[in-house]
Design a protein around this motif. Structure first.
Motif, short mmCIF file in Angstrom:
data_model
loop_
_atom_site.label_atom_id
_atom_site.label_comp_id
_atom_site.label_asym_id
_atom_site.label_seq_id
_atom_site.Cartn_x
_atom_site.Cartn_y
_atom_site.Cartn_z
N PRO A 69 0.83 -1.21 0.00
CA PRO A 69 0.00 0.00 0.00
C PRO A 69 0.86 1.25 0.00
O PRO A 69 2.02 1.24 0.42
CB PRO A 69 -0.81 -0.13 1.29
N ASP A 70 0.27 2.34 -0.45
CA ASP A 70 0.98 3.62 -0.46
C ASP A 70 1.24 4.11 0.97
O ASP A 70 2.23 4.78 1.23
CB ASP A 70 0.17 4.67 -1.23
N GLU A 97 -4.50 3.54 -0.42
CA GLU A 97 -4.00 3.67 -1.80
C GLU A 97 -4.39 5.05 -2.30
O GLU A 97 -5.54 5.47 -2.14
CB GLU A 97 -4.62 2.59 -2.69
N LYS A 99 -4.42 7.96 -5.46
CA LYS A 99 -4.39 8.20 -6.90
C LYS A 99 -4.43 9.71 -7.13
O LYS A 99 -5.17 10.43 -6.44
CB LYS A 99 -5.58 7.53 -7.61
N GLY A 112 -7.44 2.01 -7.80
CA GLY A 112 -7.10 2.23 -6.40
C GLY A 112 -8.06 1.51 -5.47
O GLY A 112 -7.65 0.98 -4.43
N GLN A 115 -7.12 -2.16 -5.50
CA GLN A 115 -5.90 -2.35 -4.72
C GLN A 115 -6.18 -2.28 -3.22
O GLN A 115 -5.69 -3.10 -2.44
CB GLN A 115 -4.87 -1.28 -5.10
N ALA A 116 -6.99 -1.30 -2.82
CA ALA A 116 -7.33 -1.16 -1.40
C ALA A 116 -8.09 -2.38 -0.90
O ALA A 116 -7.87 -2.86 0.21
CB ALA A 116 -8.14 0.10 -1.19
N ARG A 119 -5.94 -5.19 0.20
CA ARG A 119 -5.25 -5.00 1.48
C ARG A 119 -6.09 -5.51 2.66
O ARG A 119 -5.56 -5.75 3.74
CB ARG A 119 -4.92 -3.52 1.71
N VAL A 128 -9.18 4.37 -0.38
CA VAL A 128 -8.59 4.98 -1.55
C VAL A 128 -8.74 6.48 -1.38
O VAL A 128 -9.79 6.98 -0.95
CB VAL A 128 -9.27 4.50 -2.86
#
Length: 413
Positions: A69-70, A97, A99, A112, A115-116, A119, A128
């Motif tokens: 994750p970011d 995440e 963007k 995003g 992706q989240a 997690r 996100v």
């Protein structure tokens, strides 16, 4: 693209989201941004503003779910961020995440969200974060269906919670445990171990259990740095605070029981600590029975257990006396996130210098003592030395020669 839109690049969006989720207050918390954000430039050679880098620091490459994750952190979140207000007594592990706008393309909010969602295999809540104007109603609906929170970021830095996620009960069992550890009362923070002798921490529960004033007793019989003694006793799990009230933990009570059994009463125990004040001798040799207590307390500290187990493995692999860089490189292969948190200083210049954008270690910085975390390479190592666990003391980073700094077990199995 307008200047306002340009300001909402992915790093800027993430920085605003971090300020909202992890404000700078007294709430126990810890969060790291991914190492890709430690670089000087982002897309199209656009510089990442120093203020953004400072907000996002520290950096680490932490695997959560099937990716990185970011932003990942641990903190109790308010009801404006979650669909439920409480998550037991344990703060949730949060993954974010981000963007943002780029020169070549729009904002891929849907990616995003996906992706989240991934997690949530390990995180308790996932978000996100994206420019508010780029988030469509259909994307909000998707996020709601997948239990992903949505944070809409405006050009002025304000953050609106467009969708609130429900907290799920996953417990991180992988690399994210490093972040849980750092957010706990025992995390290796800058203030964790202000003193490098275990007697100063063992004496704290004894003084707390005494009828007299705790600080006055410590200053008279043990050490003048009473705040450091209190902090270290807390990090070692001997005492805990509930607001202004401080109490002994079960481990702390056991230390008090031993002091009474060994010396008859707490006054006599504190006088014995006073006799040890100026000794340079290893504590395990100076006071063998107290040394065993110190060994039990220091080994109970989670970071010690990790170090001892991996030093044992190194010994079995034919490396009985690894240097500090050898140990760090070995640990990073097995426990990358924990290794970074334990050994590398948290400021952005060190993490940027020592880690690539993909979270790999760079070799050259490991030979510089200044990159290392003092509470680990100085204080924790000294505690392990005095407790009879390691063969050598620690050294302050300013005096540390990593290549000559040996990490070896006194009694490998």
């Amino acid at each position: 693209m307008s200047s306002g839109t340009q300001s909402l690049t992915e790093p800027a969006v993430l920085a605003h989201a971090k300020r909202r989720l992890f404000p700078d207050d007294d709430e126990p918390a810890y969060a790291v941004a991914d190492t890709q954000f430690a670089q000087t430039n982002w897309v199209a050679d656009a510089a990442i503003a120093p203020a953004v880098t400072e907000t996002l620091a520290p950096f680490n490459h932490v695997r959560v779910g099937s990716g990185y994750p970011d932003l990942v952190g641990v903190r109790s979140l308010d009801s404006g961020l979650l669909a439920v207000e409480r998550f037991g007594d344990t703060p949730p592990l949060v993954a974010v995440e981000a963007k943002g706008h780029t020169e070549a393309a729009g904002v891929d909010v849907e990616r995003g969200i996906v992706q989240a969602y991934d997690r949530l295999h390990e995180a308790n809540a996932a978000y996100v974060a994206a420019p508010a104007g780029a988030i469509s109603q259909s994307e909000r609906t998707l996020a709601r269906e997948l239990n992903v929170g949505v944070l809409g970021v405006d050009v002025d830095g304000s953050v609106a919670t467009l969708e609130r996620p429900r907290v799920v009960g996953n417990r991180a069992v992988g690399e994210a445990t490093a972040i849980r550890f750092q957010a706990s009362a025992q995390g290796v923070a800058e203030q964790s171990f202000g003193l490098n002798h275990p007697k100063n921490y063992l004496a704290y529960p004894v003084a707390l259990a005494h009828d007299g004033d705790t600080e006055a007793l410590l200053a008279e019989h043990v050490v003048a740095a009473t705040d450091s003694a209190r902090g270290g006793a807390s990090f070692l799990g001997l005492v805990e605070s509930d607001g202004p009230r401080e109490t002994l933990t079960p481990l702390g009570r056991e230390v008090v029981r031993f002091a009474r059994r060994e010396h008859g009463d707490l006054d006599a125990a504190l006088r014995q600590f006073e006799d040890w004040q100026r000794s340079r001798k290893r504590f395990y040799d100076l006071a063998p029975r107290w040394g065993l207590v110190a060994r039990r307390v220091v080994f109970d500290y989670p970071a010690t257990q990790l170090l001892v187990e991996e030093l044992q493995c190194l010994h079995e692999d034919g490396f009985p006396e690894p240097s500090l860089p050898q140990l760090v490189r070995y640990l990073h292969e097995l426990h990358p996130s924990f290794t970074v948190e334990l050994f590398l200083r948290g400021d952005e210049s060190v993490r940027e210098r020592a880690l690539t954008g993909d979270g790999e270690l760079r070799e050259e910085p490991l030979s510089d003592g200044a990159v290392y975390h003092s509470p680990t390479v100085f204080q924790l190592k000294a505690l392990c030395y005095h407790a009879g666990i390691l063969t050598e003391r620690g050294a302050e980073p300013s005096r540390l020669d990593p290549g000559e700094d040996v990490w070896a077990l006194c009694e490998p199995v």
